[in-house]
Scaffold this active site. Structure first.
Site, PDB file in Angstrom:
ATOM      1  N   ASN A  34       0.834  -1.209   0.000  1.00  0.00           N
ATOM      2  CA  ASN A  34       0.000   0.000   0.000  1.00  0.00           C
ATOM      3  C   ASN A  34       0.868   1.257   0.000  1.00  0.00           C
ATOM      4  OD1 ASN A  34      -2.875  -0.276  -0.204  1.00  0.00           O
ATOM      5  ND2 ASN A  34      -2.812  -1.444   1.702  1.00  0.00           N
ATOM      6  N   LEU A  82      -1.382  -0.180  18.009  1.00  0.00           N
ATOM      7  CA  LEU A  82      -2.362   0.807  18.440  1.00  0.00           C
ATOM      8  C   LEU A  82      -1.667   2.162  18.587  1.00  0.00           C
ATOM      9  CD1 LEU A  82      -5.314   1.186  19.451  1.00  0.00           C
ATOM     10  CD2 LEU A  82      -4.436   0.817  21.756  1.00  0.00           C
ATOM     11  N   ILE A  83      -2.312   3.204  18.122  1.00  0.00           N
ATOM     12  CA  ILE A  83      -1.741   4.553  18.195  1.00  0.00           C
ATOM     13  C   ILE A  83      -2.030   5.133  19.583  1.00  0.00           C
ATOM     14  CG2 ILE A  83      -1.765   6.878  17.210  1.00  0.00           C
ATOM     15  CD1 ILE A  83      -0.620   4.713  15.328  1.00  0.00           C
ATOM     16  N   ASN A 134      -6.470   5.373   8.826  1.00  0.00           N
ATOM     17  CA  ASN A 134      -6.114   3.965   8.699  1.00  0.00           C
ATOM     18  C   ASN A 134      -7.007   3.327   7.647  1.00  0.00           C
ATOM     19  OD1 ASN A 134      -4.853   1.462   9.472  1.00  0.00           O
ATOM     20  ND2 ASN A 134      -6.710   0.946  10.593  1.00  0.00           N
ATOM     21  N   HIS A 162      -8.728  -0.448   6.895  1.00  0.00           N
ATOM     22  CA  HIS A 162      -9.008  -1.750   7.500  1.00  0.00           C
ATOM     23  C   HIS A 162      -9.616  -2.658   6.437  1.00  0.00           C
ATOM     24  CE1 HIS A 162      -9.689  -4.521  10.766  1.00  0.00           C
ATOM     25  NE2 HIS A 162     -10.893  -4.749  10.272  1.00  0.00           N
TER      26      HIS A 162
END
Length: 188
Positions: A14, A87-88, A102, A104
């Site tokens: 990506n 996790l941010i 993000n 998903h």
């Protein structure tokens, strides 16, 4: 000039797709790619694409927050999680409100949360005999996959589809729509 910073944990397909999408756009700069995985293939992709790639540790990310300080120095217009699995922390979300997004590989709120990434998601879709799947592009908050949805795109899932078949369909959606969503956000 709009600045984008990308985060990735794996192969970086990506990342490469996004870089290629914006390559001829003189008003967008991919400033850096950050990865938490020193063995990630994204590092090699970045070298070939001539994009700065920085590897960081959990300590740099969560404890001493040196990654956050670097981001503040860059002042990105958008931080894009492109296959980033951690996790941010709240400090990042607070420092960059509505500037972290993000992607998903499912239609949230289904199949989101901790541990629901990549092939795990596609296997769950097939196991539950879903008739569709897709992608969700969303803002990041302090919880896995719970930020406000920006865009969703769907694909059909047939009874004969395997998890690999679903993954192929979902990847096609990612490659087509993720760069467009980023472009649209930068033009707001």
């Amino acid at each position: 000039m709009k600045k984008i910073v990308l985060f990735a944990s794996g192969s970086g397909s990506n990342v490469e797709n996004i870089v290629n999408f914006f390559q001829k756009n003189s008003s967008v700069e991919i400033t850096a790619v950050f990865t938490n995985n020193p063995k990630a293939f994204v590092i090699e992709r970045c070298a070939k694409l001539n994009i700065r790639c920085q590897v960081f540790s959990r300590k740099d990310f969560r404890e001493n927050l040196s990654v956050l300080e670097e981001l503040k120095a860059i002042k990105p217009d958008l931080i894009v999680l492109a296959g980033f699995l951690w996790l941010i922390p709240a400090e990042y979300v607070q420092a960059f409100p509505n500037k972290i997004i993000n992607i998903h590989p499912a239609l949230l709120p289904k199949y989101g949360g901790k541990g629901m990434y990549g092939q795990h998601v596609h296997e769950a879709v097939v196991d539950n005999q879903e008739s569709e799947s897709g992608i969700t592009i969303h803002y990041v908050n302090e919880h896995y996959d719970e930020g406000n949805i920006i865009r969703q795109e769907k694909c059909l899932v047939s009874n004969s589809d395997t998890a690999d078949d679903v993954a192929t369909k979902v990847h096609a959606l990612e490659y087509e729509y993720f760069p467009i969503a980023i472009k649209d956000l930068l033009e707001l």
